[in-house]
Design a protein around this motif. Structure first.
Motif, short mmCIF file in Angstrom:
data_model
loop_
_atom_site.label_atom_id
_atom_site.label_comp_id
_atom_site.label_asym_id
_atom_site.label_seq_id
_atom_site.Cartn_x
_atom_site.Cartn_y
_atom_site.Cartn_z
N ARG A 162 0.83 -1.21 0.00
CA ARG A 162 0.00 0.00 0.00
C ARG A 162 0.86 1.25 0.00
NH1 ARG A 162 -4.91 1.89 4.13
NH2 ARG A 162 -4.80 4.09 3.57
N CYS A 164 1.33 4.84 1.32
CA CYS A 164 0.94 5.60 2.52
C CYS A 164 1.35 7.05 2.32
CB CYS A 164 1.60 5.00 3.76
SG CYS A 164 1.14 3.28 4.05
N GLU A 169 -2.38 7.14 7.27
CA GLU A 169 -2.36 5.95 6.40
C GLU A 169 -1.22 5.02 6.78
OE1 GLU A 169 -4.46 7.75 2.35
OE2 GLU A 169 -2.30 7.29 2.35
N GLU A 172 -2.33 3.19 9.89
CA GLU A 172 -3.42 2.26 9.56
C GLU A 172 -2.89 0.99 8.90
OE1 GLU A 172 -7.38 2.05 6.67
OE2 GLU A 172 -6.23 3.92 6.83
N HIS A 173 -2.00 1.16 7.93
CA HIS A 173 -1.52 -0.03 7.22
C HIS A 173 -0.52 -0.83 8.06
CE1 HIS A 173 -1.32 -2.63 3.84
NE2 HIS A 173 -0.03 -2.43 3.61
#
Length: 419
Positions: A162, A164, A169, A172-173
């Motif tokens: 992902r 970020c 972010e 979160e990841h």
């Protein structure tokens, strides 16, 4: 005289049947060794011999292959899955059959070690750090500078990858990867990487020969789900030469070059930057696209190499071929699909295929599993191929009903054609 057999360690949903058919065309009897043969629908449909065995256990595989040798002349062994390619190479070593160096495959499959070796060889790659916990991730991202890409150190298909773009972010990841939701193929280690921005390319290599360079395009961030792949990429002679030269430098740095390899690039302000080197045959629709574009069957030529025969990598023609992946823009129940037969009838369309089936749930993962179908087309020119793909895609429709909300209400959702 014993029948010649090809041992395939596991299969794939996309190209597994192509491996089986290529083996049969070469006069081989394909045998699949799998922990769960039932997951591959084509085995039963084609009456392919499949044996249940713990494919994570090398000793168990050796015992099974020894048993098979009493009945068959085993001509070669391989795998179409990255996670089992090194295992197949170890089997080849054990039985004195042609195969790649398993140590080189394992080093390359560890993305951190791969990047260390590429750095030592002077290959241009994104800045990177290895992180084992949330604090490591945060400090690594601060050193590199946002945006960064977080990805598992071992894995494929963009699973767990992902972009970020900010601290939220990133947190979160990190929580997703380390909090038990992501299925790790090895001990949890995260690569924190600089986001190299620019057009995306894939170089397909057999041995030490660059067969083709394709252009790829992704769907919307923060994930990296392919939207389209086109052969050949539109490049100047200089751009093609630079990427080919860097690809061959990667082989030298990583001890590869026996069989198939594919190298992923971003063309940035500093030229071609290597995103990843995959020590295996490229997956997905790419082998089919290479065959449509150049008349080279990579899967057949790979198997020839595996059984010790001479391969033929000469181009038969030079066309343009492309795949457009069909990707939903929301979760829910796939209610119906229409227009696929009309799309398949468009002149120049080679294949319209669905992996998603009506009345099944769609739960997006942010990786290759999100694709529910594709359209493949080929023609003498890139512009014509693009137009054919678009015409076919415009004929396709589907409906996704979102899962019930807490209030019990549902709303019909339009489809998303990755345009």
């Amino acid at each position: 005289m014993a029948r010649r057999a090809l041992i395939l360690v596991e299969g794939t949903m996309t190209n597994g049947l192509r491996f089986v058919q290529a083996a049969q065309r070469l006069g081989l009897h394909p045998i699949i060794l799998s922990a769960d043969p039932a997951q591959y629908d084509y085995l039963a449909a084609e009456s392919i011999e499949a044996i249940r065995v713990d494919t994570a256990n090398l000793d168990a595989l050796i015992r099974e292959c020894c048993r098979l040798r009493a009945t068959y002349d085993i001509a070669g062994m391989t795998s179409s899955l990255e996670s089992f390619y090194a295992t197949a190479a170890k089997l080849c070593r054990h039985f004195d059959l042609p195969g790649p160096n398993p140590a080189s495959i394992e080093r390359c499959c560890d993305k951190f070690i791969q990047r260390q070796l590429l750095t030592e060889a002077g290959v241009s790659i994104p800045a990177f750090r290895l992180a084992a916990n949330a604090a490591d991730v945060e400090s690594s991202a601060a050193e590199i500078g946002l945006p960064v890409i977080l990805k598992p150190a071992v894995g494929s298909g963009s699973s767990g990858v992902r972009l970020c773009r900010n601290a939220d972010e990133l947190a979160e990841h990190t929580t997703y990867l380390l909090g038990g939701k992501h299925i790790w193929e090895s001990s949890p280690r995260i690569l924190v990487e600089e986001f190299a921005q620019g057009p995306y390319y894939i170089a397909d290599i057999m041995g030490n020969e660059v067969i083709a360079i394709a252009a790829g395009d992704f769907g919307p961030p923060p994930h990296f789900v392919f939207r389209e792949v086109t052969y050949p990429a539109v490049l100047t002679d200089d751009e093609h030469e630079r990427m080919a030269d860097v690809s061959l430098s990667c082989l030298t740095a990583l001890g590869l070059g026996w069989g198939p390899t594919n190298v992923e690039f971003r063309w940035t302000k500093r030229g071609p930057v290597v995103i990843e080197v995959n020590p295996r045959l490229v997956g997905g629709a790419d082998p089919q696209l290479v065959q449509l574009a150049y008349g080279i069957d990579l899967i057949t030529e790979h198997i020839k190499r595996v059984i010790g025969e001479e391969w033929d990598l000469r181009r038969r023609h030079s066309h343009s071929a492309a795949v457009r992946f069909l990707v939903p823009d929301r979760d829910g129940t796939l209610e119906w699909i229409s227009g696929d037969s009309q799309a398949a009838d468009v002149p120049g369309v080679a294949e319209v295929k669905w992996s998603g089936k009506p009345k099944t749930p769609i739960i997006r993962k942010g990786d290759h599993r999100d694709r529910i179908g594709h359209v493949i087309a080929a023609s003498p020119s890139a512009a014509q191929t693009k137009a054919i793909v678009q015409r076919a895609v415009d004929l396709i429709d589907w409906s996704i009903t979102p899962f019930p909300t807490s209030g019990g209400e549902e709303q019909s959702a339009p489809h998303y054609l990755s345009d």
